[in-house]
Motif scaffolding. Structure first.
Motif, PDB file in Angstrom:
ATOM      1  N   MET B 165     -22.831 -31.365 -23.996  1.00 23.38           N
ATOM      2  CA  MET B 165     -22.891 -29.963 -23.568  1.00 23.38           C
ATOM      3  C   MET B 165     -21.545 -29.516 -23.003  1.00 23.38           C
ATOM      4  SD  MET B 165     -26.683 -29.559 -21.960  1.00 23.38           S
ATOM      5  CE  MET B 165     -26.415 -27.856 -21.507  1.00 23.38           C
ATOM      6  N   VAL B 166     -20.894 -30.426 -22.254  1.00 23.04           N
ATOM      7  CA  VAL B 166     -19.559 -30.103 -21.730  1.00 23.04           C
ATOM      8  C   VAL B 166     -18.567 -29.943 -22.885  1.00 23.04           C
ATOM      9  CG1 VAL B 166     -17.650 -30.967 -20.314  1.00 23.04           C
ATOM     10  CG2 VAL B 166     -20.015 -31.232 -19.532  1.00 23.04           C
ATOM     11  N   GLN B 167     -18.660 -30.850 -23.869  1.00 21.99           N
ATOM     12  CA  GLN B 167     -17.769 -30.772 -25.031  1.00 21.99           C
ATOM     13  C   GLN B 167     -17.944 -29.453 -25.780  1.00 21.99           C
ATOM     14  OE1 GLN B 167     -15.622 -32.971 -26.655  1.00 21.99           O
ATOM     15  NE2 GLN B 167     -15.634 -34.508 -25.053  1.00 21.99           N
ATOM     16  N   VAL B 168     -19.223 -29.058 -25.999  1.00 24.85           N
ATOM     17  CA  VAL B 168     -19.485 -27.812 -26.724  1.00 24.85           C
ATOM     18  C   VAL B 168     -18.997 -26.620 -25.888  1.00 24.85           C
ATOM     19  CG1 VAL B 168     -21.315 -26.317 -27.612  1.00 24.85           C
ATOM     20  CG2 VAL B 168     -21.404 -28.759 -28.042  1.00 24.85           C
ATOM     21  N   TRP B 169     -19.185 -26.699 -24.579  1.00 19.56           N
ATOM     22  CA  TRP B 169     -18.733 -25.624 -23.701  1.00 19.56           C
ATOM     23  C   TRP B 169     -17.223 -25.473 -23.747  1.00 19.56           C
ATOM     24  CZ3 TRP B 169     -16.578 -26.351 -18.477  1.00 19.56           C
ATOM     25  CH2 TRP B 169     -16.381 -25.124 -17.824  1.00 19.56           C
ATOM     26  N   ARG B 170     -16.513 -26.616 -23.810  1.00 18.39           N
ATOM     27  CA  ARG B 170     -15.047 -26.550 -23.792  1.00 18.39           C
ATOM     28  C   ARG B 170     -14.456 -26.223 -25.156  1.00 18.39           C
ATOM     29  NH1 ARG B 170     -11.625 -30.883 -20.734  1.00 18.39           N
ATOM     30  NH2 ARG B 170     -10.114 -29.357 -21.453  1.00 18.39           N
ATOM     31  N   PHE B 171     -14.995 -26.821 -26.235  1.00 19.02           N
ATOM     32  CA  PHE B 171     -14.345 -26.711 -27.544  1.00 19.02           C
ATOM     33  C   PHE B 171     -15.162 -25.959 -28.581  1.00 19.02           C
ATOM     34  CE2 PHE B 171     -12.884 -30.723 -25.567  1.00 19.02           C
ATOM     35  CZ  PHE B 171     -11.560 -30.373 -25.378  1.00 19.02           C
ATOM     36  N   GLY B 172     -16.383 -25.585 -28.218  1.00 18.50           N
ATOM     37  CA  GLY B 172     -17.211 -24.864 -29.186  1.00 18.50           C
ATOM     38  C   GLY B 172     -17.834 -25.802 -30.204  1.00 18.50           C
ATOM     39  N   LEU B 173     -18.431 -25.225 -31.230  1.00 23.50           N
ATOM     40  CA  LEU B 173     -19.116 -26.036 -32.244  1.00 23.50           C
ATOM     41  C   LEU B 173     -18.130 -26.439 -33.343  1.00 23.50           C
ATOM     42  CD1 LEU B 173     -22.473 -24.072 -32.417  1.00 23.50           C
ATOM     43  CD2 LEU B 173     -22.148 -26.383 -31.569  1.00 23.50           C
ATOM     44  N   ILE B 174     -17.128 -27.214 -32.951  1.00 19.95           N
ATOM     45  CA  ILE B 174     -16.171 -27.697 -33.946  1.00 19.95           C
ATOM     46  C   ILE B 174     -16.808 -28.823 -34.751  1.00 19.95           C
ATOM     47  CG2 ILE B 174     -14.089 -27.008 -32.683  1.00 19.95           C
ATOM     48  CD1 ILE B 174     -13.958 -29.898 -31.662  1.00 19.95           C
ATOM     49  N   ARG B 178     -20.178 -31.061 -33.946  1.00 20.90           N
ATOM     50  CA  ARG B 178     -21.369 -31.025 -34.798  1.00 20.90           C
ATOM     51  C   ARG B 178     -21.794 -32.434 -35.188  1.00 20.90           C
ATOM     52  NH1 ARG B 178     -22.177 -26.299 -38.023  1.00 20.90           N
ATOM     53  NH2 ARG B 178     -21.089 -24.576 -37.052  1.00 20.90           N
ATOM     54  N   ARG B 179     -20.795 -33.253 -35.528  1.00 16.14           N
ATOM     55  CA  ARG B 179     -21.079 -34.632 -35.917  1.00 16.14           C
ATOM     56  C   ARG B 179     -21.714 -35.390 -34.749  1.00 16.14           C
ATOM     57  NH1 ARG B 179     -16.152 -35.812 -37.702  1.00 16.14           N
ATOM     58  NH2 ARG B 179     -15.520 -37.013 -35.884  1.00 16.14           N
ATOM     59  N   ARG B 180     -21.146 -35.170 -33.538  1.00 22.10           N
ATOM     60  CA  ARG B 180     -21.678 -35.874 -32.363  1.00 22.10           C
ATOM     61  C   ARG B 180     -23.094 -35.431 -32.073  1.00 22.10           C
ATOM     62  NH1 ARG B 180     -16.065 -34.328 -29.659  1.00 22.10           N
ATOM     63  NH2 ARG B 180     -14.843 -36.059 -30.473  1.00 22.10           N
ATOM     64  N   LEU B 181     -23.345 -34.120 -32.189  1.00 22.60           N
ATOM     65  CA  LEU B 181     -24.699 -33.613 -31.931  1.00 22.60           C
ATOM     66  C   LEU B 181     -25.683 -34.165 -32.959  1.00 22.60           C
ATOM     67  CD1 LEU B 181     -23.964 -29.922 -30.936  1.00 22.60           C
ATOM     68  CD2 LEU B 181     -25.006 -31.658 -29.502  1.00 22.60           C
ATOM     69  N   MET B 182     -25.215 -34.354 -34.191  1.00 21.40           N
ATOM     70  CA  MET B 182     -26.101 -34.892 -35.218  1.00 21.40           C
ATOM     71  C   MET B 182     -26.448 -36.358 -34.917  1.00 21.40           C
ATOM     72  SD  MET B 182     -25.590 -35.494 -39.164  1.00 21.40           S
ATOM     73  CE  MET B 182     -24.993 -37.062 -38.621  1.00 21.40           C
ATOM     74  N   CYS B 183     -25.457 -37.117 -34.432  1.00 17.84           N
ATOM     75  CA  CYS B 183     -25.733 -38.513 -34.064  1.00 17.84           C
ATOM     76  C   CYS B 183     -26.743 -38.569 -32.919  1.00 17.84           C
ATOM     77  CB  CYS B 183     -24.445 -39.228 -33.646  1.00 17.84           C
ATOM     78  SG  CYS B 183     -23.390 -39.651 -35.022  1.00 17.84           S
ATOM     79  N   LEU B 184     -26.532 -37.722 -31.902  1.00 18.05           N
ATOM     80  CA  LEU B 184     -27.464 -37.730 -30.775  1.00 18.05           C
ATOM     81  C   LEU B 184     -28.855 -37.313 -31.232  1.00 18.05           C
ATOM     82  CD1 LEU B 184     -28.074 -38.125 -27.823  1.00 18.05           C
ATOM     83  CD2 LEU B 184     -27.249 -35.833 -27.358  1.00 18.05           C
ATOM     84  N   SER B 185     -28.908 -36.395 -32.206  1.00 20.44           N
ATOM     85  CA  SER B 185     -30.204 -35.985 -32.735  1.00 20.44           C
ATOM     86  C   SER B 185     -30.950 -37.169 -33.337  1.00 20.44           C
ATOM     87  CB  SER B 185     -29.982 -34.893 -33.783  1.00 20.44           C
ATOM     88  OG  SER B 185     -30.899 -34.977 -34.820  1.00 20.44           O
ATOM     89  N   MET B 186     -30.232 -37.981 -34.130  1.00 22.02           N
ATOM     90  CA  MET B 186     -30.867 -39.164 -34.708  1.00 22.02           C
ATOM     91  C   MET B 186     -31.321 -40.118 -33.607  1.00 22.02           C
ATOM     92  SD  MET B 186     -28.127 -39.673 -37.741  1.00 22.02           S
ATOM     93  CE  MET B 186     -28.589 -41.218 -38.445  1.00 22.02           C
ATOM     94  N   PHE B 187     -30.448 -40.313 -32.589  1.00 19.68           N
ATOM     95  CA  PHE B 187     -30.764 -41.207 -31.473  1.00 19.68           C
ATOM     96  C   PHE B 187     -32.015 -40.738 -30.747  1.00 19.68           C
ATOM     97  CE2 PHE B 187     -30.091 -42.546 -27.014  1.00 19.68           C
ATOM     98  CZ  PHE B 187     -29.803 -43.884 -27.169  1.00 19.68           C
TER      99      PHE B 187
END
Lengths: 126, 209
Positions: B165-174, B178-187
């Motif tokens: 959430m901090v990463q998305v807040w700082r850098f947006g949905l780069i 997106r890749r990191r969020l997809m990995c966490l989704s699988m996790f």
């Protein structure tokens, strides 16, 4: 970073990840199915609706298997096509390993338990 | 592989792969992450096997029927299920590039996760208070190891969620986010799959025994 650069980047070479993404309706379908598949086993155990414990146990295990498959399809987006089939290969390999480990452990340890001499017989032998 | 030699002015040969085709960054991340999850699956399989072998050895101590409150487990299960669907919504809004909504769904997912962990810790505290500690019997050792490992995974997922959430807040949905969020989704969804095994084999079959 603004979103336009990302869109242009994604169009340039579409390499997303070969991963199927869900839609709102598939997520909701998965959610409703898993709520039903969770609620029925809990209800069966808490109300004791089925006459025998063995039947109840088998039924709730069957529900668990179905629910795991539902989660795999609707939440984890598993399909034979994702990652050119490699993720399915990894999954099948893991299921085989898990089946061997689980059934092997339970079988061996169950036999070990049943072949142990019960304590009361040992005291009677003195 | 083909190697081409290209002498430079200094006479030093320069080697490079002629058939090199650079992969885009993160091109095999999701397969690699999936294989990590499968290794995690093996860990849980071992813990389930240990519970299956030891789960009936109460050492004259409390049995599942005396300890487990199925109402609480049902509430706990629904927390995890709801967090799964809200993470799904976060992924859907992420695909539409809606940063604020993605963050909101991630936050809601996190709150459900915190609720799950809180209920679990309350349950553990209650059991330990009643003397049902991990060292009381083989059943309780196996129980705390299996359910505790799952709880530890969820806690790590929560730390990961806050980080993203901090990463998305700082850098947006780069792309990287997106890749990191997809990995966490699988996790996250994978942990829900493991929980199906936990509530079925540990709680429901335990109370049934």
């Amino acid at each position: 970073m603004n979103t336009d650069t990302h869109a242009a980047h994604a169009d340039g070479h579409h390499h997303d990840d070969g991963h199927a993404h869900g839609t709102f309706s598939t997520y909701m379908l998965g959610f409703v199915l898993s709520v039903v598949l969770t609620a029925i086993p809990f209800w069966l155990v808490m109300s004791g609706a089925l006459p025998s414990k063995q039947i109840t146990a088998l039924v709730i295990m069957a529900f668990a298997v179905v629910q795991i498959v539902v989660h795999m399809i609707y939440f984890l987006h598993m399909s034979p096509k994702s990652e050119n089939g490699w993720s399915m290969m990894a999954l099948i390999f893991t299921i085989v390993m898990v089946a061997i480990a689980l059934s092997g452990s339970l079988w061996v340890m169950n036999h070990l338990n049943s072949n142990m001499m019960p304590i009361h017989e040992m005291t009677g032998m003195k | 592989m083909t190697v081409a030699v290209n002498p430079t002015q200094t006479g030093e040969p320069v080697f490079y792969l002629a058939d090199e085709h650079p992969h885009p960054e993160g091109y095999s991340t999701s397969l690699g992450f999936w294989i990590y999850l499968m290794s995690d699956c093996l860990i849980f399989a071992m813990l389930f096997a240990a519970f299956g072998v030891l789960g009936a050895n109460y050492a004259a101590g409390p049995a599942p029927k005396d300890l487990f409150d199925l109402n609480l487990v049902a509430v706990n299960t629904s927390m995890l299920l709801l967090s799964s669907i809200t993470y799904g919504f976060a992924m859907l809004t992420m695909q539409q590039n809606k940063i604020a909504q993605t963050q909101m769904w991630l936050l809601i997912t996190g709150l459900f996760g915190v609720a799950f962990i809180s209920i679990e810790l309350t349950e553990f505290a209650h059991m330990i208070h009643e003397g049902a500690t991990p060292q009381r019997s083989a059943f309780l050792s196996a129980f705390f190891t299996l359910v505790g490992t799952h709880g530890l995974h969820v806690s790590c997922g929560l730390i990961w969620l806050v980080t993203l959430m901090v990463q998305v807040w700082r850098f947006g949905l780069i792309e990287a986010n997106r890749r990191r969020l997809m990995c966490l989704s699988m996790f996250w969804h994978f942990l829900d799959v493991v929980w199906i095994g936990v509530f079925t084999f540990v709680y429901l079959l335990g109370v049934l025994r």
